[in-house]
Design an enzyme around this catalytic site. Structure first.
Site, short mmCIF file in Angstrom:
data_model
loop_
_atom_site.label_atom_id
_atom_site.label_comp_id
_atom_site.label_asym_id
_atom_site.label_seq_id
_atom_site.Cartn_x
_atom_site.Cartn_y
_atom_site.Cartn_z
N ASN A 1 1.05 -1.26 -0.41
CA ASN A 1 -0.07 -0.26 0.00
C ASN A 1 0.71 1.15 0.07
O ASN A 1 1.91 1.39 0.55
CB ASN A 1 -0.39 0.33 1.42
N PHE B 1 -2.03 7.90 4.22
CA PHE B 1 -2.53 8.86 5.45
C PHE B 1 -4.04 9.25 5.60
O PHE B 1 -3.98 10.65 5.58
CB PHE B 1 -2.14 8.89 6.12
N SER C 1 5.44 5.10 8.91
CA SER C 1 4.69 4.80 7.51
C SER C 1 5.56 4.77 6.48
O SER C 1 6.53 6.40 6.61
CB SER C 1 3.95 5.16 7.00
N THR D 1 4.92 -1.62 7.50
CA THR D 1 5.26 -2.39 6.80
C THR D 1 6.84 -1.91 6.27
O THR D 1 7.49 -1.30 7.11
CB THR D 1 3.69 -1.62 5.62
N GLY E 1 1.93 -7.87 5.45
CA GLY E 1 1.23 -9.75 5.14
C GLY E 1 2.29 -10.89 5.55
O GLY E 1 3.56 -10.44 5.82
#
Length: 362
Positions: A111, A115, A173, A245, A266
């Site tokens: 992704n 935000f 992020s 991530t 994931g």
């Protein structure tokens, strides 16, 4: 294993682009179409962490319920706690679409949302309607165009203080330019000083102390981990969330989607995030709470995070592939692990594979 209805629903959602499918899943939870899947209560899974009573160690990570639309519905799926956000003071649209990509062969997601959220006001109104007993954390961030990012985090503390059970300062992020720079030691010290001063002021006014966690990236050097650990300890921070991530793309099958910019989450994140978790546990010692997140897809992977040093665990991306029954299955599986290993508490396994994971070269 997922049931036939979950598999059918997944096939339907996978016909849609990922962001549309996410919106459909939020609407389904809002409407009550998704049944409660909670596992039976088990005192062996209960813990008091940072002064909060967690009924089980599994939480929904930030990123799914960005705007606090369905926190109580998520708890009914079996999560012991849930985290809304990331929320910023002003609404923002985020990055251009498409910005979410499924890597189906890898059971992963990339992704670059940036935000996107409705802002503090909208999330606050929704949280004010929730039960005060619900264990809901608030993940706070800064607007992309903010002139003072630290002030944005302070605003998050003040705005949500009456409704948050805990806060997470998200400085990791990869999709907001410059945000990860807040992990540098001098910047982090300034951020933590300001955020914790605001928390302490609100605590003095209300008589209620809300814990503050820090969410970090997995893409850290050893020196970077040293610096973060030193500041966490120096500021007596309530805890750490490991990890956000990753920018890495090692070992992915879906090389076409792997080229997309953004953060990867994931199953492929499990080993990297778990190794960083263990290294941070080594640096922080036994007493600082750590929430492990990244690649949790089963009771065994949740338990392995705990063995590597986590007190609690969170998931999000793996539910895209496993369906809404996943949290209940994981919690039941942790109860079965307690049965199998004759544990009086799930805490008994914490750190049992700390050295193994801290030594992994991933």
């Amino acid at each position: 294993m997922t049931g036939p209805l979950e598999r059918l629903a997944r096939r339907g959602l996978f016909l849609l682009d990922p962001e549309t499918a996410h919106g459909v899943s939020i609407k389904a939870l809002k409407s009550g179409v998704v049944p409660s899947c909670a596992a039976p209560a088990d005192t062996r899974l209960e813990q008091v962490i940072a002064g909060l009573n967690f009924p089980n160690p599994l939480g929904m990570a930030a990123g799914y319920d960005k705007n606090a639309e369905v926190p109580e519905a998520l708890l009914r799926l079996g999560f012991g706690f849930t985290e809304i956000g990331t929320v910023t003071p002003r609404p923002q649209a985020g990055n251009d679409k498409p910005r979410i990509f499924r890597l189906v062969e890898d059971e992963a997601v990339i992704n670059r949302l940036g935000f996107n959220n409705d802002g503090h006001g909208a999330a606050l109104a929704r949280l004010q309607a929730c039960s005060r007993q619900a264990l809901i954390g608030v993940n706070i961030g800064a607007n992309k165009d903010s002139a003072d990012r630290i002030a944005d985090y302070v605003a998050g503390i003040r705005t949500f203080y009456a409704v948050a059970r805990y806060f997470t300062a998200n400085i990791s992020s990869p999709n907001t330019p410059g945000l990860r720079d807040l992990q540098a030691r001098e910047s982090l010290a300034a951020l933590l000083s300001a955020v914790l001063a605001a928390r302490d002021e609100e605590a003095a006014k209300t008589g209620r102390r809300v814990p503050v966690f820090l969410k970090i990236a997995p893409d850290l050097t050893e020196e970077g981990m040293d610096d973060i650990a030193a500041e966490v300890l120096a500021h007596n921070l309530d805890g750490l969330i490991v990890s956000n991530t990753t920018l890495a793309r090692d070992g992915l099958r879906d090389q076409r989607q792997a080229k997309e910019a953004g953060g990867l989450s994931g199953r492929p994140l499990f080993e990297k995030s778990t190794a960083v978790l263990a290294r941070m546990r080594k640096r922080l010692g036994p007493d600082v709470p750590i929430i492990g997140v990244g690649g949790v897809s089963s009771a065994e992977t949740a338990a392995e995070k705990i063995r590597a040093g986590a007190d609690l665990v969170q998931l999000y991306s793996c539910m895209v592939y496993e369906g809404p029954g996943l949290p209940g299955r994981i919690v039941r599986g942790l109860s079965q692990l307690c049965d199998r290993d004759k544990l009086a508490s799930i805490r008994e396994i914490r750190d049992s594979r700390l050295d193994y994971w801290a030594g992994r070269n991933v």
